[in-house]
Design a protein around this motif. Structure first.
Motif, PDB file in Angstrom:
ATOM      1  N   SER A  52      63.043 -56.399 -16.695  1.00 27.85           N
ATOM      2  CA  SER A  52      61.953 -56.968 -16.879  1.00 27.85           C
ATOM      3  C   SER A  52      61.991 -58.533 -16.733  1.00 27.85           C
ATOM      4  O   SER A  52      61.268 -59.112 -15.913  1.00 27.85           O
TER       5      SER A  52
ATOM      6  N   GLN B 297      61.218 -52.495 -10.103  1.00 27.84           N
ATOM      7  CA  GLN B 297      59.965 -51.777 -10.691  1.00 27.84           C
ATOM      8  C   GLN B 297      60.317 -50.292 -10.662  1.00 27.84           C
ATOM      9  O   GLN B 297      59.636 -49.402 -11.477  1.00 27.84           O
TER      10      GLN B 297
ATOM     11  N   LEU C 248      62.309 -49.547 -13.575  1.00 30.26           N
ATOM     12  CA  LEU C 248      61.634 -49.452 -14.683  1.00 30.26           C
ATOM     13  C   LEU C 248      60.618 -48.002 -14.824  1.00 30.26           C
ATOM     14  O   LEU C 248      60.558 -47.540 -16.006  1.00 30.26           O
ATOM     15  N   ASP C 249      60.177 -47.758 -13.967  1.00 27.12           N
ATOM     16  CA  ASP C 249      59.336 -46.542 -13.710  1.00 27.12           C
ATOM     17  C   ASP C 249      60.222 -45.192 -14.157  1.00 27.12           C
ATOM     18  O   ASP C 249      59.725 -44.619 -15.072  1.00 27.12           O
TER      19      ASP C 249
ATOM     20  N   ILE D 162      67.151 -47.302 -23.605  1.00 25.39           N
ATOM     21  CA  ILE D 162      66.347 -47.446 -22.625  1.00 25.39           C
ATOM     22  C   ILE D 162      65.395 -48.809 -22.729  1.00 25.39           C
ATOM     23  O   ILE D 162      65.052 -49.688 -21.691  1.00 25.39           O
ATOM     24  N   ALA D 163      65.034 -49.028 -23.943  1.00 28.05           N
ATOM     25  CA  ALA D 163      64.376 -50.250 -24.223  1.00 28.05           C
ATOM     26  C   ALA D 163      65.310 -51.548 -23.992  1.00 28.05           C
ATOM     27  O   ALA D 163      64.609 -52.513 -23.182  1.00 28.05           O
TER      28      ALA D 163
ATOM     29  N   LEU E  41      62.987 -45.215 -15.902  1.00 24.03           N
ATOM     30  CA  LEU E  41      63.216 -45.605 -17.485  1.00 24.03           C
ATOM     31  C   LEU E  41      62.257 -45.080 -18.388  1.00 24.03           C
ATOM     32  O   LEU E  41      62.425 -44.474 -19.273  1.00 24.03           O
ATOM     33  N   GLN E  42      60.877 -45.380 -18.118  1.00 20.70           N
ATOM     34  CA  GLN E  42      59.689 -44.816 -18.496  1.00 20.70           C
ATOM     35  C   GLN E  42      59.662 -43.395 -18.478  1.00 20.70           C
ATOM     36  O   GLN E  42      59.259 -42.698 -19.770  1.00 20.70           O
TER      37      GLN E  42
ATOM     38  N   SER F 166      65.266 -51.711 -20.095  1.00 21.36           N
ATOM     39  CA  SER F 166      63.794 -52.276 -19.671  1.00 21.36           C
ATOM     40  C   SER F 166      63.586 -53.591 -19.991  1.00 21.36           C
ATOM     41  O   SER F 166      63.113 -54.296 -18.817  1.00 21.36           O
ATOM     42  N   SER F 167      63.850 -54.202 -21.031  1.00 19.54           N
ATOM     43  CA  SER F 167      63.710 -55.425 -21.242  1.00 19.54           C
ATOM     44  C   SER F 167      64.654 -56.538 -20.192  1.00 19.54           C
ATOM     45  O   SER F 167      64.178 -57.229 -19.821  1.00 19.54           O
TER      46      SER F 167
END
Length: 74
Positions: free
Chosen positions: A59, A13, A16-17, A51-52, A19-20, A55-56
């Motif tokens: 996730s 997580q 992910l943060d 990045i997408a 990357l956002q 992230s995928s």
């Protein structure tokens, strides 16, 4: 094992943060006009695509770990 899985989920997580944050920084105030500089626009699009995708993938890893932790996995 639950603690180990929870730690892994927490770490993922955090990634992910991060990357956002990168995606937000890349798009917040581009210093070029995409209509005039196609090379920069393509570079930005490539960054956002990477990045997408990352992230995928992360996730999906979190979902798999969560299923393992809750007994929903195989």
């Amino acid at each position: 094992m639950a603690t180990n899985v929870s730690e892994r989920i927490h770490t993922l997580q955090d990634i992910l943060d991060a990357l956002q944050e990168q995606a937000s920084a890349a798009t917040s105030d581009p210093d070029f006009d995409p209509r005039e500089d196609m090379g920069e626009a393509l570079y930005l699009a490539g960054q956002l695509m990477a990045i997408a995708k990352a992230s995928s993938t992360i996730s999906a890893m979190i979902a798999n770990l969560w299923a393992t932790n809750t007994g929903g996995g195989a």
